[in-house]
Design an enzyme around this catalytic site. Structure first.
Site, short mmCIF file in Angstrom:
data_model
loop_
_atom_site.label_atom_id
_atom_site.label_comp_id
_atom_site.label_asym_id
_atom_site.label_seq_id
_atom_site.Cartn_x
_atom_site.Cartn_y
_atom_site.Cartn_z
N ASP A 304 0.99 -1.16 -0.20
CA ASP A 304 -0.10 -0.07 0.09
C ASP A 304 0.93 1.27 -0.04
OD1 ASP A 304 -2.05 1.64 0.03
OD2 ASP A 304 -3.14 0.69 1.73
C1 BGC Z 1 -5.30 3.23 0.37
C2 BGC Z 1 -5.77 1.90 -0.59
C3 BGC Z 1 -5.54 2.39 -1.85
C4 BGC Z 1 -4.28 3.29 -2.26
C5 BGC Z 1 -4.05 3.66 -3.62
C6 BGC Z 1 -4.08 3.90 0.26
O1 BGC Z 1 -3.82 5.09 0.90
O2 BGC Z 1 -5.20 2.67 1.58
O3 BGC Z 1 -6.73 1.39 -0.29
O4 BGC Z 1 -5.86 1.32 -3.00
O5 BGC Z 1 -3.88 4.32 -1.23
O6 BGC Z 1 -4.83 4.71 -3.97
#
Ligand code: BGC
Length: 757
Positions: A304
């Protein structure tokens, strides 16, 4: 030191693994094709494939106009061989702009030596979030409240179509976290608190996203997230520690991911938090031993946002950024969502050259990444043809979203059948969520935090607008009465209430996600309760509409309502759906996918332990405002003739459960039929009850249907104190509606606590 331990484990577990040795299966033709490409790649090109940057890294925005920057994209592709780009710069683009963005990126990729296409990823979590004019569905929590798997599948199919129509092949969805902890700001992104509901809804939406051929122009790769335990932070704040014993991890948190892997989900994103002090991005046990060894997942694991960096900055388990890269890649992360710069790339090259990350591990990660690119058809068609998607944002798709919103909205209370309201009534519409699309769409709508929904969805109806359309502007007075957290001209609202026949009081939350949505108190801000109390003093009937992403405590305000509707975040058609229900155009059929707590400090899920029920003379036992599964209708349903096909269940057998459900009222309606089981005694404290199956049936007034479920030993198994899944002999109760019947499970083999049946 821990880092050395990790690399030792990885070196040992990979051994002399060749690029083609992916798991135990013989290499397929595609695997061989991937391996022959890998054989041509330099270390730099391989590590580039494992690097994902955000759109801002390759863009410039001048006077609000966003463009791919020629120099930056050259640097990303030709210098760093970046394999993946994600996200949006600022806010939603129209489809034409998406086409230009993706075309510019893929044109650059075609200039690189091996011409490997870039895989672009986006959070299309309730429709294709970042494309103007897309079909936005209820957030997952609302989809779960429909208890309608077919709708989840359809929403997935439409979202995939519209994502490909935006030239994007990879969707960071679904969230398979358990929405166990009501404070957590991402509860609305989950399918609720129940493992079975999350598992079945999750598999259905993945099937919709990926179809039977993920490479056709209408489907996208799903990304199950966030592995694992993200939804249960101890303090309720985003990205904070969870304490999850191995047994609970397997009993509650893992099953949705097991099912998603079986469904063929292509990719997985890691939880940014930590379990029992171990950050998931550093957990070889979770990312390799369990995910690969037990679940046999073969797809891509992406980190993430910034989470490898955070192993150093936030979790403090890596002394340097370089150690963080080593730990995460050796633990099993295939691609780093870096996302702002290229240090991951530089460090990883150094680590391979120093022998601290084995080349076999790099080849394995790159194999998975290239394979999904082939499967998605990106090598043949790196950019889709925008003309192939005539149904984008169509009326046909809007209707599905409206149906989902309508089936999600949950009627929790309807004293003296105050609802549906008559269309001739004079209505006061009030409250902070009455006239904003932010309270219907939530976060991940046009922007990350969803704060611009009122302009991007200006052609959609807020609750107020939808009511005005429904009964005519002359019959509607609007006074906001309060913002989210302060009173606003409350006297005007009270005055208006006096001349109204009914008050539609819209409370709840505005849009947010992730840490921005953190709260210290589950109670709704006091101003909202005060507005309710002032209005209640007028004696006019209050219809409380809750538009919110998590079950905020509303006990005092709600005690004054004549009727209560839980609307969750019901998407772009939510206003119309709410008005349809308020005025009786449709019959509500949603049921709560979470427990609605009564008190801010009494947060117990419905699958509680017997101890949490309290004693009979104890006022402090399980006593939510509304139980999981609650949901009324404008008609009534009665259950009868619960029947089990046999009194005993033996290994290898199946019990067929049937129950008659009758629409005993005067209106047609839909009923979600929920089957729970309860095990009276087990070797470890059994859950009080667990959802094992559900089905949604359409019943005309007066009609009866027989609903059928099956039970095998697998359905009543649990994870024992040795972390093994077992079914223990004993008595089990089957409960559907107000009916219950028992059966005995009789084991034909000697009980074995190690899980062998
Ligand atoms: C979130 C994810 C998301 C990613 C990309 C992160 O901050 O936790 O759920 O897919 O960003 O946008």
């Amino acid at each position: 030191m821990i880092k050395n331990l990790f690399s030792l484990i990885v070196l040992a577990s990979l051994g002399a693994l060749s690029a083609s040795a992916q798991g135990t299966k013989p290499a397929s033709a595609l695997d061989q094709k991937v391996d022959s490409l890998i054989a041509k790649m330099t270390l730099e090109e391989k590590v580039g494939q494992m690097t994902e940057v955000t759109s801002d890294v390759v863009s410039t925005t001048t006077n609000g106009v966003h463009q791919i920057d020629a120099d930056k994209i050259k640097e990303a592709i030709l210098k760093y061989h970046v394999g993946s780009i994600l996200n949006v710069s600022g806010h939603a683009y129209d489809r034409k702009h998406w086409y230009e963005v993706i075309s510019a990126i893929q044109a650059e990729a075609a200039q690189d030596r091996l011409k490997i296409p870039v895989i672009y990823g986006i959070d299309a979590i309730h429709g294709v979030t970042y494309t103007v004019g897309s079909t936005l569905f209820p957030q997952e929590i609302g989809m779960a409240a429909t208890f309608n798997r077919l709708l989840a599948y359809k929403a997935g199919t439409i979202t995939a179509y519209e994502t490909r129509a935006s030239c994007i092949p990879w969707n960071y969805s679904p969230v398979l976290d358990l929405g166990k902890m009501p404070l957590w700001p991402r509860i609305y992104e989950t399918f609720g608190e129940d493992p079975y509901l999350v598992k079945t809804m999750g598999a259905s939406i993945i099937h919709g996203y990926q179809g039977s051929d993920v490479g056709d122009k209408y489907h996208v790769a799903a990304c199950m997230k966030h592995y694992l335990g993200y939804g249960d932070p101890l303090d309720g704040k985003d990205r904070t520690p969870a304490w999850i014993p191995d047994r609970y991890m397997r009993e509650y948190f893992l099953p949705p991911f097991i099912e998603a892997v079986k469904e063929g989900a292509k990719t997985l994103m890691v939880n940014s938090g930590e379990i029992n002090g171990v950050p998931l991005h550093a957990s070889h046990y979770m990312l390799t031993d369990v995910l690969r060894g037990e679940l046999h997942f073969e797809g891509v694991v992406v980190s993430d946002w910034r989470d490898i960096e955070y192993l150093h900055d936030r979790h403090h388990i890596a002394a340097t950024q370089k150690d963080a890269v080593m730990i995460a890649v050796n633990a099993g992360v295939d691609m780093s969502m870096v996302p702002y710069e290229y240090s991951f790339y530089n460090y990883l090259i150094e680590l391979v050259n120093e022998g601290k990350v084995p080349m076999a591990r790099i080849n394995q990660a790159v194999h998975r990444i290239l394979k999904v690119k082939y499967e998605l058809g990106l090598f043949d068609h790196p950019v889709g043809n925008p003309d192939d998607y005539p149904k984008f944002g169509s009326e046909e798709f809007r209707k599905v979203s409206l149906q989902a919103a309508t089936e999600s909205i949950t009627l929790l209370k309807n004293n003296n059948n105050v609802l549906p309201l008559k269309k001739t009534m004079k209505v006061l519409v009030t409250g902070p969520t009455a006239n904003t699309m932010r309270a219907l769409d939530g976060g991940w709508s046009y922007t990350w935090q969803g704060e611009q929904s009122d302009s991007f969805a200006a052609n959609k109806n807020t609750i107020l607008k939808a009511i005005q359309i429904e009964i005519g502007k002359d019959n509607v007075t609007y006074q906001p009465g309060a913002t989210y957290d302060s009173l606003q001209n409350v006297n005007d609202a009270v005055k208006a209430a006096k001349s109204a026949d009914a008050i539609v009081l819209c409370l709840g939350e505005l849009s947010y996600t992730e840490n921005v949505g953190n709260i210290d108190d589950l109670n709704l801000p006091w101003a909202q309760t005060e507005l309710a109390l002032e209005l209640a003093a007028t004696g006019k009937p209050i219809i409380l509409v809750l538009a919110e992403g998590r079950p905020r405590i509303v006990t005092e305000a709600e005690s004054h309502s004549s009727a209560t509707l839980m609307a969750y975040l019901s998407g772009n058609e939510g206003g119309d759906a709410i008005a349809d229900i308020l005025f009786g155009n449709v019959n509500p059929s949603g049921k709560l996918p979470v427990t609605y707590p009564r008190y801010a400090n009494a947060l117990v899920n419905y699958y509680r332990k017997n101890l949490e029920n309290g004693n009979s003379d104890d006022k402090h036992g399980y006593n939510p405002l509304y139980e999981f599964g609650t949901g009324l209708s404008y008609t009534t349903f009665s259950y009868s003739n619960l029947h089990l096909s046999q009194p005993d269940l033996k290994d290898g057998e199946t019990i067929t459960v049937t129950v008659d459900v009758k629409n005993s009222g005067a209106r047609d309606g839909k009923e979600s039929v929920l089957m729970y089981t309860q095990e009276e005694y087990a070797s470890i404290a059994p859950d009080f009850k667990r959802l094992r199956a559900y089905d949604k049936v359409d019943l005309k007034a007066g009609e009866t249907k027989t609903v059928t479920f099956k039970i095998t030993t697998k359905d009543i198994a649990f994870v024992n104190d040795l972390s093994k899944t077992v079914t223990e002999p004993g008595e089990f109760k089957v409960m559907i509606g107000d009916q219950s019947q028992s059966f005995n499970y009789i084991s034909t083999v000697a009980p074995d606590r190690s899980g062998k049946l």
